[in-house]
Motif scaffolding. Structure first.
Motif, PDB file in Angstrom:
ATOM      1  N   GLN A   1     -48.725  48.710-132.061  1.00  0.00           N
ATOM      2  CA  GLN A   1     -47.573  47.776-131.313  1.00  0.00           C
ATOM      3  C   GLN A   1     -47.486  48.862-130.276  1.00  0.00           C
ATOM      4  O   GLN A   1     -47.231  48.459-129.236  1.00  0.00           O
TER       5      GLN A   1
ATOM      6  N   PRO B   1     -49.160  47.179-126.896  1.00  0.00           N
ATOM      7  CA  PRO B   1     -47.924  46.972-126.757  1.00  0.00           C
ATOM      8  C   PRO B   1     -48.635  45.157-126.257  1.00  0.00           C
ATOM      9  O   PRO B   1     -47.833  44.011-126.792  1.00  0.00           O
ATOM     10  N   CYS B   2     -49.230  44.846-125.287  1.00  0.00           N
ATOM     11  CA  CYS B   2     -49.098  43.610-124.975  1.00  0.00           C
ATOM     12  C   CYS B   2     -50.766  42.767-125.900  1.00  0.00           C
ATOM     13  O   CYS B   2     -50.037  41.644-125.641  1.00  0.00           O
TER      14      CYS B   2
ATOM     15  N   TYR C   1     -51.267  43.224-128.619  1.00  0.00           N
ATOM     16  CA  TYR C   1     -50.156  42.910-129.654  1.00  0.00           C
ATOM     17  C   TYR C   1     -49.035  41.845-129.777  1.00  0.00           C
ATOM     18  O   TYR C   1     -49.425  40.680-130.660  1.00  0.00           O
ATOM     19  N   ASN C   2     -48.749  41.581-128.724  1.00  0.00           N
ATOM     20  CA  ASN C   2     -47.743  41.158-128.825  1.00  0.00           C
ATOM     21  C   ASN C   2     -48.235  39.380-128.282  1.00  0.00           C
ATOM     22  O   ASN C   2     -47.957  38.363-128.670  1.00  0.00           O
ATOM     23  N   ARG C   3     -49.613  39.476-127.709  1.00  0.00           N
ATOM     24  CA  ARG C   3     -50.425  38.228-127.214  1.00  0.00           C
ATOM     25  C   ARG C   3     -51.263  37.632-128.814  1.00  0.00           C
ATOM     26  O   ARG C   3     -50.819  36.359-129.347  1.00  0.00           O
ATOM     27  N   ARG C   4     -51.259  38.420-129.699  1.00  0.00           N
ATOM     28  CA  ARG C   4     -51.871  37.780-130.827  1.00  0.00           C
ATOM     29  C   ARG C   4     -50.268  37.964-131.872  1.00  0.00           C
ATOM     30  O   ARG C   4     -50.902  36.405-132.335  1.00  0.00           O
ATOM     31  N   LEU C   5     -49.263  38.408-131.697  1.00  0.00           N
ATOM     32  CA  LEU C   5     -48.209  37.749-132.871  1.00  0.00           C
ATOM     33  C   LEU C   5     -47.564  36.770-131.874  1.00  0.00           C
ATOM     34  O   LEU C   5     -47.264  35.433-132.944  1.00  0.00           O
ATOM     35  N   LYS C   6     -47.288  35.974-130.841  1.00  0.00           N
ATOM     36  CA  LYS C   6     -47.627  34.706-130.547  1.00  0.00           C
ATOM     37  C   LYS C   6     -48.770  33.622-130.404  1.00  0.00           C
ATOM     38  O   LYS C   6     -48.220  32.828-130.844  1.00  0.00           O
ATOM     39  N   LYS C   7     -49.892  34.000-131.108  1.00  0.00           N
ATOM     40  CA  LYS C   7     -51.079  33.315-130.918  1.00  0.00           C
ATOM     41  C   LYS C   7     -50.243  32.358-132.884  1.00  0.00           C
ATOM     42  O   LYS C   7     -50.440  31.309-132.897  1.00  0.00           O
TER      43      LYS C   7
END
Length: 100
Positions: A74, A78-79, A81-87
């Motif tokens: 993270q 971070p970008c 990580y955030n995309r995968r988490l949002k998905k």
């Protein structure tokens, strides 16, 4: 400098108590979905451990590895990580809508 060497015996005992062997460790059954986001270059917990953990967690567990990232995914990517988490979160939201 003297403070660093006080209570050496007690500190050693505390460290020994913190270390737990994994030979008897069992992963409990979780009813919810679990998504593991792992750095491919993690030098603390390698990807092999992540895959093993996913297998032990069962069918509701998924794993996603992030290239060029180590243990602190993270912070390192971070970008991504955030995309995968949002998905992943979107997939849960989508499933909830279907079930309603």
């Amino acid at each position: 400098m003297v403070v660093m060497f006080n209570n050496r015996k007690e500190r050693a005992e505390l460290l020994e108590a913190v270390v737990v062997g994994n030979k008897d460790a069992t992963i409990p059954h979780f009813p919810q979905k679990i998504h593991l986001l792992w750095g491919e270059s993690d030098q603390i917990f390698d990807l092999k451990l992540a895959k093993n953990m996913k297998e032990q967690l069962g069918e509701k567990a998924t794993i996603d590895s992030i290239k060029k990232a180590g243990h602190l995914v993270q912070l390192e990517r971070p970008c991504v990580y955030n995309r995968r988490l949002k998905k992943f979160l979107a997939s849960i939201h989508f499933e909830d809508k279907i079930l309603q």
